[in-house]
Design an enzyme around this catalytic site. Structure first.
Site, mmCIF file in Angstrom:
data_model
loop_
_atom_site.group_PDB
_atom_site.id
_atom_site.type_symbol
_atom_site.label_atom_id
_atom_site.label_comp_id
_atom_site.label_asym_id
_atom_site.label_seq_id
_atom_site.Cartn_x
_atom_site.Cartn_y
_atom_site.Cartn_z
ATOM 1 N N ASP A 195 0.864 -1.181 0.000
ATOM 2 C CA ASP A 195 0.000 0.000 0.000
ATOM 3 C C ASP A 195 0.902 1.233 0.000
ATOM 4 O O ASP A 195 1.628 1.478 0.966
ATOM 5 C CB ASP A 195 -0.913 -0.020 1.237
ATOM 6 C CG ASP A 195 -1.892 1.144 1.236
ATOM 7 O OD1 ASP A 195 -1.617 2.189 0.611
ATOM 8 O OD2 ASP A 195 -2.953 1.026 1.885
ATOM 9 N N TYR A 220 -5.112 11.079 -3.257
ATOM 10 C CA TYR A 220 -5.559 12.374 -2.731
ATOM 11 C C TYR A 220 -4.610 12.950 -1.688
ATOM 12 O O TYR A 220 -4.890 13.991 -1.122
ATOM 13 C CB TYR A 220 -6.985 12.297 -2.175
ATOM 14 C CG TYR A 220 -7.272 11.165 -1.209
ATOM 15 C CD1 TYR A 220 -6.841 11.216 0.107
ATOM 16 C CD2 TYR A 220 -7.986 10.049 -1.621
ATOM 17 C CE1 TYR A 220 -7.114 10.189 0.988
ATOM 18 C CE2 TYR A 220 -8.265 9.011 -0.752
ATOM 19 C CZ TYR A 220 -7.838 9.093 0.545
ATOM 20 O OH TYR A 220 -8.109 8.063 1.409
#
Lengths: 391, 391
Positions: A195, A220
């Site tokens: 991740d 984001y």
């Protein structure tokens, strides 16, 4: 001028990325150190999104799917993210959330390791990865074991199917050694899912040279793609033909508009798609990625390390009641987490005084240093205000 | 003036929804009959999205999550969709794609029917539903059987776990009888998942009075939410406490910011969420939903039926080489599908002449009649141009 102020002025003057700050709307005087939660707005994005709405949707309407670049936006935007994470061209796609992409990756990895039933999950992971791994395990008849990243190598066994790891610890800001950990997982015959939510856009990531099997991450934070911007999914090229994902929908079909009742996966990275892509969010991200054009990621990393080191020096001098829990040097991502008493109230006061970081319970103040728009002077001023609050 | 032109003029003059058209940007003279694929742009949406980008993201930044209404946008927007589909307040949430929500619903339904292993899938379904049902079946150890909606009642058995049905057939435009089919599924002890993608916003839907277990659907067709707008997920109130969905992430946790390693689902409809919501797409949809304020759905349905009936009359007179395959009266959704020779070329010529519908292989021309903005005069003109092309 204090020594620290002189140092900040010199570092800002010598910063090869200094001109990138003008690409962002940071005109309100806030010292924004929360780009590790939500990256700032690139100035040009609203005009680009206005075009998506008024011309592409408003006037071209349905034709934009074929003539306006909507249909292949997930792959096209993936192609722009690939060099930022060291992925091979044609092996990154953008869409859905990180949670959904973790699910997609973990189930796919389990299917590549038949006979093995254990998922190792980074015990320090951002929680959603662990929740999704547990759900995937339940559906696939596997089990989950949480282990600290430092203990992964020792925990691997012949029953390990997949290890789900965070590149940067979201709390401490520790950067894990992708190469060593990936090699260890591979030596055990397992697959790894990284991740990259807190490393993509914060430092050079090179999943290719480390032979990473799967990588996912959000866009984001340091990629500045906007609130809830779609996540990416990347796969090692030799594994793509074997990818067998659990959310294959009409947009991952080999011939979507044939409307076959039988599912046949696409050949390329489109096979990692699912349903109709979230075009407005995707094209917001697409526009935002322009700020990366021409950025040298080695310069990005050098600035990030200099910024965080300078901030820790400032805190040590000006706000000694706070203590960094973030490792130094190459073991650091692009954030600094400070432990202090009454952290929640302290962060509220910082925000009230125009220094925006965030608080993670119980005792952490988190500060993200986005190398594209954070100045050394910002780091100093943040430490000064923190010192005033703690004094 | 021809009889048909007189009829169109009278029907438009008497249309109680006529003023809604002004809410949409349809100023380019195109006769847009593809709102069943992508609804037209409501004029006010770009300004609202500009505010999301420039003020909420650009200036409030991270504070918008808590102070700006971002965090609960999925539930808040679900609350606006609830009356359009007859759902109970607090039982609709918006996010992810229809494909992902079908997966969420089917797995959840399977978990509510232990010991049963068969999923019945509408054989006429939009393909993605069938693909996802097959994937869910594979993960859950179930099987899928495709049956025509007319044969669902006879196909139900003590082994049926869930029936996945489309409210309106995307090809023919046939509206299925939600009440009768739901009752039959329940009598067999199974659960039903309705895909409302082609009925939500096209006609009054009442999942509440029909005791529908799960409903999903997209929001970019008759709800005009923008390209790839997020999908909704609705559940029957008495089933919510038992909802056990496969994609529970940090945003469906009872206490998301506690960052617990253990997953505990939220109590309310938030438990059907997953990862970080796609805010830009969500708030685009939120703005678009304003066009529904004050709309009487019985008037919507009456106009839809009148529009489609009038269009078929026009086609029968002006373009008799095309033949409607859409049922008449109450068995019709809000689209008309015409079968004709060389349909793909005919649709291309229609589009070139400013009449936008779409083509579904092999022989169908599809025309969606969005009651909020389609005029009877548009229906007539489309039939006239079709007649000229086919002559």
């Amino acid at each position: 001028m204090s020594d620290l102020a002189e140092r900040a002025a010199r570092l800002d003057a010598d910063d090869p990325l200094a001109d990138r700050r003008d690409l962002f709307d940071l005109d309100d005087g806030v010292i924004y150190l929360d780009g590790n939660s939500l990256g700032a707005l690139p100035r040009h994005v609203p005009a680009r999104v206005a075009d998506v709405l008024t011309r592409q949707w408003g006037r071209m309407r349905i034709r934009s799917w074929t003539e306006g670049g909507w249909w292949d936006a997930p792959e096209r935007i993936g192609e722009r993210i690939a060099p930022l994470i060291g992925a091979a061209p044609g092996h990154v796609v953008v869409g859905d959330s990180t949670s959904v992409n973790v699910f997609r990756a973990v189930i796919s990895a389990l299917r590549m390791t038949p006979g093995r039933t254990e998922i190792l999950v980074d015990a320090t992971t951002f929680p959603t990865d662990g929740y999704i791994a547990a759900s995937a395990a339940r559906l696939a008849g596997a089990t989950v074991r949480a282990v600290h990243p430092a203990e992964v190598s020792g925990a691997l066994s012949g029953d390990t199917a997949v290890a789900l790891l965070n590149h940067v610890d979201y709390r401490s800001g520790r950067l894990h050694d992708m190469g060593t950990l990936t090699d260890a997982v591979h030596e055990a015959g397992a697959r790894v899912v990284w991740d990259l939510s807190h490393s993509a856009g914060a430092l050079p990531v090179d999943i290719g040279s480390h032979n990473v099997d799967f990588a996912v991450g959000c866009t984001y934070k340091y990629l500045n793609g906007g609130p809830g911007a779609p996540a990416f999914f990347a796969i090692r090229p030799d594994l793509l033909p074997r990818l067998d994902q659990p959310l294959g929908g009409w947009c991952s079909h080999r011939d979507p508009f044939a409307m076959d009742t039988e599912y046949v996966a696409a050949d390329g990275i489109a096979k990692a798609r699912a349903g109709t892509p979230e075009i407005v969010s995707l094209l917001t991200l697409d526009a935002a990625l322009d700020v990366w054009d021409g950025v040298d990621l080695r310069q990005l990393r050098a600035k990030s390390l200099a910024l965080t080191e300078f901030f820790v020096d400032c805190v040590n001098q000006l706000a000694p009641a706070a203590r960094s829990v973030t490792p130094a040097g190459e073991d650091r991502g692009s954030q600094v987490s400070l432990s202090c008493v009454d952290a929640e109230r302290v962060m509220a006061e910082l925000v009230a005084r125009g220094v925006v970081g965030d608080h993670r319970p119980p005792d952490l103040l988190r500060f993200g240093f986005t190398p594209l728009y954070t100045r050394f002077a910002d780091a100093l001023r943040a430490a000064e205000i923190l010192g005033e609050i703690l004094a």
